[in-house]
Scaffold this active site. Sequence first.
Site, short mmCIF file in Angstrom:
data_model
loop_
_atom_site.label_atom_id
_atom_site.label_comp_id
_atom_site.label_asym_id
_atom_site.label_seq_id
_atom_site.Cartn_x
_atom_site.Cartn_y
_atom_site.Cartn_z
N GLU A 331 45.69 54.02 50.60
CA GLU A 331 44.87 55.24 50.51
C GLU A 331 45.77 56.49 50.77
OE1 GLU A 331 42.42 54.47 49.13
OE2 GLU A 331 42.20 52.24 49.78
N TYR A 414 46.05 47.41 39.32
CA TYR A 414 46.78 47.43 40.64
C TYR A 414 48.38 46.78 40.51
CZ TYR A 414 42.66 49.18 42.87
OH TYR A 414 41.41 49.75 43.32
N1 BES Z 1 40.10 54.06 44.73
C1 BES Z 1 40.15 52.62 45.19
C2 BES Z 1 38.81 52.15 45.20
C3 BES Z 1 37.94 52.22 44.24
C4 BES Z 1 38.47 51.67 43.04
C5 BES Z 1 36.70 52.73 44.08
C6 BES Z 1 37.83 51.63 41.83
C7 BES Z 1 35.96 52.65 43.03
C8 BES Z 1 36.50 52.27 41.92
C9 BES Z 1 40.74 52.48 46.51
O1 BES Z 1 41.95 53.27 46.74
C10 BES Z 1 41.07 51.07 46.53
O2 BES Z 1 42.19 50.71 45.57
N2 BES Z 1 40.94 50.27 47.57
C11 BES Z 1 41.17 49.01 47.60
C12 BES Z 1 42.32 48.94 48.51
C13 BES Z 1 43.50 47.66 48.50
C14 BES Z 1 44.03 47.70 47.20
C15 BES Z 1 44.54 48.05 49.57
C16 BES Z 1 40.12 47.97 48.11
O3 BES Z 1 39.02 48.54 48.31
O4 BES Z 1 40.28 47.07 48.34
ZN ZN Z 2 43.58 52.58 45.37
#
Ligand code: BES
Ligand code: ZN
Length: 633
Positions: A331, A414
């Site tokens: 984050e 990712y």
């Molecule tokens: N920005 C994302 C969360 C998100 C993605 C919200 C798509 C809505 C739509 C956040 O940065 C994220 O990637 N969170 C992951 C973290 C992990 C990959 C370390 C999560 O929530 O699991």
């Molecule tokens: Zn993210």
Amino acid sequence: MRRITASLALLLATAACTNAVSEPLLSTATPEPMVSPILTGPEALDTLTWAEPQKARVTHVALDLDLDFDAKRVGGSAVLDLLVAEGEDSIVLDTNGLEVTRVTDTAGRELDWALEELEEAGAKGSPLTVILGGARSIRIDYRAPQDATALQWLSPEQTAGGVHPFLFSQGQAILNRTWIPTQDSPGIRQTWEARITAPKPLDVVMSGVAQGEPEDLGNGRRAFRFVMDKPVPPYLIAIAAGDIDFRAIGPRTGVWAEPSVLPRAYAEVADTEEMVVAAEELYGEYRWGRYDMIVLPPAFPYGGMENPVMTFLTPTFIAGDRSNNGLVAHELAHSWSGNLVTNAVWGDSWLNEGVTTYFENRIVEAVYGKARAEQEAALMYANILETLGEVGDDAPGTALSTDGGYELGSAIAYDKGAFFLRTVERIVGRERFDAWLQQWFDNHAFQPATSELFYDDMMANLVASDAEAERLMLREWIFEPGLPGNVAKPDPAAFAAVDAAVTAYGGGSTIPAAWSGWTAAEQIRFLDNLPAELTHEQLAALDTALGLSSTGNNEILFLWLEMALENRYEPAVPQAEAFLARVGRAKFVRPLFAVLWDEGDWGRPIASRIYAETRDSYHSVTRGGVERVMSAQ
Ligand code: BES
Ligand code: ZN
């Protein structure tokens, strides 16, 4: 490829503004907006907005809202400052479910407006068109619906304290239009400010800088003020309110949480200041001032959300040993990839998430060392291979740049995104790569980006020769499905000991004695690679020997429950039920319901029974995921 729209002459004067507020551009409310450019061209066309930013766009949003915890509604007004192209006299905004009562100019003169009622609007919502009559600033009086999908209102029982209610928002991707009437597109950056009233003793935090102490209104309520003076994509406007306390970590870092959660939360994220320092050393100055976090109640549907100056976190990452705080690194990294340079369209979300996942791994390496970073990278690589194995190497959704129509979890945007950058880094060398990535952030700071722009920038500012271009395979990585042959694979030694233990288990059910000395990543690797079919005796022996059902690490508990339910292991059902009642994080909840649903006659009645109990406690994002899974066949 990059074309900045020319019709808004004012924009050109201010393109690429990155620093402090300069001369006033227009007569607008304070603070003066830094106007960020709009990208044009088909690859930058956001099909998920009703806005037509080339004609008229929002530059600044001023919210004045009351939080009504009894009615579970947010209401008040939004004043929008606008830039309007010559010859245009209307603006189109995004809304979804908003009850609009009045639209005026700032002198209070009523303006004509229309909120189109669309039959099958779905998440895109309804366009609100306002005839401006020359106005360049408009005020919208409105109320968000009770079921606004961005907002979750928690009852006191859903909090750790059990006494006060709680509210949080989740804007990404297109949810903020359910509580803010603006142009809700990641390519249309806006500065914003807010005045929020809430009942005592609740505190309010937002993804903007708090302005002084809250004002006591004398009616049992307090008013909180916030300002975000840097233009941000509107999905990054976020709010949380509850009985929360703050504890400082370093000079510009700190954490909020409910009082009873704060000590554990603080202990888990105590490395955050060090992470910010590491991130700055990698890719340049942290430009947002403070970096605070709030650890929310477990209903929060994500692991984390990169809301500027106030990252939102699930409490389920707390393991007591900081083993899951790659999440914090992630984050934090979004403060560059995502929040400074933002995907203009959601089909390019790898520009946010893939670049961030690469950056996350570099922070983990800097703070926790190469061995841990390499293990975490190896887990990502396994995730890519697993997903490609499921959907096929040529599935179109496995290209980084997609039309947004595919949902493949985290493996592509990712992990493939991160492995793309890792591969480029290995080919050109870390020094050149890091210099390039830093200039990417600097030169596109506070601006939107597309895959084409990223490719062009690499060609212009990184690639040294035709031969190097050939070795990099940039277009294959970005635009083609599957995994290019030049991928920089993880070090096979990363998990050598665990992989040997998996092999040993496979034959004779030999449970690894070394387990308790393993890192969390090693334990995850072991569980990930056990045979899919396990007998109830094997599951019982694993649970007894490894203490799986009593682990304090929710990532490991989740893997245990998943494999136990896949094998219809009855003793895990009450454990799963307790977990699903306690946790609302979609990444955990959705797959467990999916496993139960896949287990037909055995699992479906269990899934339906549990969901009937837990549904009301889930955020709309989690509910949507579960309901998709449980509507299969
Ligand atoms: N920005 C994302 C969360 C998100 C993605 C919200 C798509 C809505 C739509 C956040 O940065 C994220 O990637 N969170 C992951 C973290 C992990 C990959 C370390 C999560 O929530 O699991
Ligand atoms: Zn993210």
